[in-house]
Design a protein around this motif. Structure first.
Motif, short mmCIF file in Angstrom:
data_model
loop_
_atom_site.label_atom_id
_atom_site.label_comp_id
_atom_site.label_asym_id
_atom_site.label_seq_id
_atom_site.Cartn_x
_atom_site.Cartn_y
_atom_site.Cartn_z
N LYS A 15 29.73 44.85 35.23
CA LYS A 15 29.98 44.87 33.98
C LYS A 15 30.95 45.38 33.23
CE LYS A 15 24.96 44.47 32.91
NZ LYS A 15 23.77 44.74 32.34
N VAL A 16 31.94 46.09 33.98
CA VAL A 16 32.86 47.13 33.36
C VAL A 16 33.85 46.35 33.59
CG1 VAL A 16 34.13 48.69 33.14
CG2 VAL A 16 31.74 49.86 33.02
N GLY A 17 33.94 45.80 35.36
CA GLY A 17 35.07 45.09 35.54
C GLY A 17 35.03 43.05 34.50
N LEU A 18 33.86 42.96 34.56
CA LEU A 18 33.67 41.77 33.63
C LEU A 18 34.10 42.15 32.12
CD1 LEU A 18 30.57 40.16 34.32
CD2 LEU A 18 32.71 39.47 34.98
N LEU A 19 34.20 43.08 32.01
CA LEU A 19 34.77 43.45 30.30
C LEU A 19 36.82 43.89 30.29
CD1 LEU A 19 31.88 46.32 29.05
CD2 LEU A 19 33.12 43.65 28.09
N LYS A 20 36.77 44.02 31.58
CA LYS A 20 38.54 44.22 31.68
C LYS A 20 38.87 43.20 32.51
CE LYS A 20 38.69 49.10 34.15
NZ LYS A 20 38.84 49.60 35.02
N GLU A 21 38.46 42.22 32.64
CA GLU A 21 38.73 40.82 32.42
C GLU A 21 38.86 39.97 31.14
OE1 GLU A 21 40.53 39.42 35.24
OE2 GLU A 21 40.24 41.34 35.88
N MET A 22 37.69 40.56 30.41
CA MET A 22 37.44 39.34 29.14
C MET A 22 38.54 40.58 28.58
SD MET A 22 33.69 39.52 28.52
CE MET A 22 34.40 38.67 26.85
#
Length: 109
Positions: A15-22
């Motif tokens: 989830k943190v990785g997805l938030l970073k990509e966003m």
């Protein structure tokens, strides 16, 4: 309990990785939008300068001597006549297409 923590940690990491990509995507969109807006500002500034120069020249024609006033009068009258001529031509063409025989064809039963 240990496997649940590992699984929860992995899920949180994804989830943190997805938030970073966003966040990176939003940042890139912001940078692109700012670049686009800066370009628009430059173009509008150049256009404004051109229009101001043109207006100054037109006003200069109208204030310098009698012959220039006649020229200005002819330019204004010519522009008005051209506008009405184009309006008449376009209205004639549009009325021609509205009343064309192909639009009045009805199917036979």
């Amino acid at each position: 309990v240990s496997t649940q923590r590992t699984w929860g940690g992995e899920r949180l990491s994804r989830k943190v990785g997805l938030l970073k990509e966003m966040a990176r995507g939003i940042h890139q969109d912001t940078v692109d939008s700012n670049r686009y807006m800066d370009g628009l500002q430059d173009r509008f500034g150049a256009t404004g300068g051109l229009m101001a120069t043109s207006l100054t020249r037109v006003l200069g024609i109208s204030t310098k001597g009698k012959s220039n006033r006649k020229l200005m009068c002819y330019i204004v009258l010519g522009t008005i006549l051209a506008f009405f001529f184009l309006y008449y031509c376009l209205s004639f063409v549009l009325s021609f297409f509205r009343s064309s025989p192909s639009s009045n064809i009805t199917p036979h039963n």
